[in-house]
Design a protein around this motif. Structure first.
Motif, mmCIF file in Angstrom:
data_model
loop_
_atom_site.group_PDB
_atom_site.id
_atom_site.type_symbol
_atom_site.label_atom_id
_atom_site.label_comp_id
_atom_site.label_asym_id
_atom_site.label_seq_id
_atom_site.Cartn_x
_atom_site.Cartn_y
_atom_site.Cartn_z
ATOM 1 N N VAL A 1 -18.716 -2.734 -19.560
ATOM 2 C CA VAL A 1 -17.684 -3.755 -19.397
ATOM 3 C C VAL A 1 -16.393 -3.141 -18.869
ATOM 4 O O VAL A 1 -16.036 -2.017 -19.228
ATOM 5 N N GLU A 2 -15.737 -3.856 -17.984
ATOM 6 C CA GLU A 2 -14.416 -3.483 -17.487
ATOM 7 C C GLU A 2 -13.452 -4.607 -17.824
ATOM 8 O O GLU A 2 -13.786 -5.785 -17.679
ATOM 9 N N SER A 3 -12.263 -4.233 -18.271
ATOM 10 C CA SER A 3 -11.262 -5.219 -18.669
ATOM 11 C C SER A 3 -9.947 -4.956 -17.951
ATOM 12 O O SER A 3 -9.442 -3.835 -17.960
ATOM 13 N N LEU A 4 -9.426 -6.018 -17.339
ATOM 14 C CA LEU A 4 -8.136 -5.935 -16.648
ATOM 15 C C LEU A 4 -7.261 -7.098 -17.087
ATOM 16 O O LEU A 4 -7.763 -8.218 -17.261
ATOM 17 N N PRO A 5 -5.964 -6.863 -17.288
ATOM 18 C CA PRO A 5 -5.071 -7.963 -17.652
ATOM 19 C C PRO A 5 -5.052 -9.023 -16.553
ATOM 20 O O PRO A 5 -4.965 -8.703 -15.366
ATOM 21 N N GLY A 6 -5.180 -10.269 -16.960
ATOM 22 C CA GLY A 6 -5.100 -11.367 -16.008
ATOM 23 C C GLY A 6 -3.759 -12.077 -16.146
ATOM 24 O O GLY A 6 -2.851 -11.601 -16.822
ATOM 25 N N LYS B 1 -4.563 -14.483 -19.906
ATOM 26 C CA LYS B 1 -5.987 -14.272 -19.701
ATOM 27 C C LYS B 1 -6.301 -12.788 -19.518
ATOM 28 O O LYS B 1 -5.447 -11.989 -19.137
ATOM 29 N N VAL B 2 -7.552 -12.422 -19.788
ATOM 30 C CA VAL B 2 -8.061 -11.080 -19.530
ATOM 31 C C VAL B 2 -9.299 -11.226 -18.658
ATOM 32 O O VAL B 2 -10.184 -12.042 -18.951
ATOM 33 N N ASP B 3 -9.355 -10.447 -17.590
ATOM 34 C CA ASP B 3 -10.508 -10.497 -16.690
ATOM 35 C C ASP B 3 -11.540 -9.460 -17.125
ATOM 36 O O ASP B 3 -11.235 -8.260 -17.191
ATOM 37 N N TYR B 4 -12.751 -9.930 -17.413
ATOM 38 C CA TYR B 4 -13.829 -9.043 -17.831
ATOM 39 C C TYR B 4 -14.932 -9.033 -16.775
ATOM 40 O O TYR B 4 -15.303 -10.084 -16.239
ATOM 41 N N ARG C 1 -28.121 -7.547 -14.541
ATOM 42 C CA ARG C 1 -27.363 -8.751 -14.209
ATOM 43 C C ARG C 1 -25.866 -8.463 -14.344
ATOM 44 O O ARG C 1 -25.460 -7.575 -15.105
ATOM 45 N N GLN C 2 -25.055 -9.230 -13.648
ATOM 46 C CA GLN C 2 -23.602 -9.097 -13.735
ATOM 47 C C GLN C 2 -22.956 -10.439 -14.021
ATOM 48 O O GLN C 2 -23.494 -11.489 -13.660
ATOM 49 N N ASP C 3 -21.793 -10.367 -14.669
ATOM 50 C CA ASP C 3 -21.047 -11.586 -14.964
ATOM 51 C C ASP C 3 -19.552 -11.262 -14.977
ATOM 52 O O ASP C 3 -19.150 -10.159 -15.364
ATOM 53 N N ASN C 4 -18.758 -12.211 -14.527
ATOM 54 C CA ASN C 4 -17.299 -12.062 -14.536
ATOM 55 C C ASN C 4 -16.688 -13.277 -15.215
ATOM 56 O O ASN C 4 -17.063 -14.418 -14.901
ATOM 57 N N LYS C 5 -15.764 -13.038 -16.127
ATOM 58 C CA LYS C 5 -15.108 -14.144 -16.817
ATOM 59 C C LYS C 5 -13.651 -13.816 -17.108
ATOM 60 O O LYS C 5 -13.306 -12.654 -17.357
ATOM 61 N N VAL D 1 -21.774 -10.748 -24.021
ATOM 62 C CA VAL D 1 -23.010 -9.982 -24.220
ATOM 63 C C VAL D 1 -24.095 -10.866 -24.836
ATOM 64 O O VAL D 1 -25.257 -10.830 -24.421
ATOM 65 N N GLU D 2 -23.707 -11.670 -25.818
ATOM 66 C CA GLU D 2 -24.677 -12.553 -26.468
ATOM 67 C C GLU D 2 -25.293 -13.526 -25.457
ATOM 68 O O GLU D 2 -26.513 -13.731 -25.441
#
Length: 199
Positions: free
Chosen positions: A96-101, A105-108, A132-136, A152-153
């Motif tokens: 996982v990568e996390s960046l301040p949005g 918000k936080v971009d994951y 698989r990849q996902d962005n939220k 993850v769930e």
């Protein structure tokens, strides 16, 4: 080269290393919280197994709050006598990568890989993997661990269903091609069979 491994539980290196990279104090608190939560997750969904949650700062000065991490699950069922399975292993790796949005918000970005292996002597051998990849963008106020956990769930549930369809769906297709699922034959076909077999 010496192989160093940092324990996500104690935060110590094995073997000991004074110059080993460790997360900032703020991020370490998130790591500790995550390991406690994902251990419970592992018990619920894997009926045991092993989990490890590692985090590291993306910014050396810890100014932006960006970070990356990995969440690992491993379940080895060993030999299950009732089913005759000689080997059954599920390995899940979530990066996982996390960046301040903006606007709280936080971009994951989540990249997940599942590796499945199942062997039953003289019957079948299944081995495969799926990525698989996902962005939220999720609310920062909810906390990093709950946010990552929910992603993850959801991802694991989707990947489990995909693996089931890909690696086990063919069994249903083969059986269906050999024998119907118990549907009633048309009346004219039944009568024709009775006539030819003199029932």
């Amino acid at each position: 080269l010496m192989h160093l491994r940092r324990s996500p539980w104690s935060n110590n290196y094995e073997p000991a290393a004074d110059d080993g990279i460790k997360p900032s104090d703020k991020l370490r608190k998130v790591e500790v919280e995550g390991n406690d939560l994902f251990q419970k997750y592992c018990g619920q969904y894997y009926d045991g197994g092993i989990s490890s949650f590692y985090l590291w700062d993306q910014d050396e000065d810890d100014q932006t709050g960006s970070f990356a991490g990995s969440l690992l699950f491993k379940k080895d069922c060993g030999k299950v006598s009732k089913s005759g399975i000689e080997k059954g292993v599920w390995d899940a790796v979530h990066v996982v990568e996390s960046l301040p949005g903006g606007k709280g918000k936080v971009d994951y970005k989540l990249t997940s890989t599942v590796m499945l292996s199942a062997v039953k002597k003289d019957m079948f051998k299944l081995e495969g993997n799926l990525t698989r990849q996902d962005n939220k963008a999720l609310d920062e106020k909810d906390g990093h661990v709950p946010n990552i956990g929910s992603m993850v769930e959801e991802m694991e549930g989707s990947m489990r269903n995909s693996l089931q369809q890909v690696y086990f769906g063919w069994c249903e297709q083969v059986i269906a091609s050999l024998r119907n699922a118990g549907k009633q034959l048309p009346e004219n076909v039944i009568n024709d069979l009775k006539t030819k077999t003199k029932i």
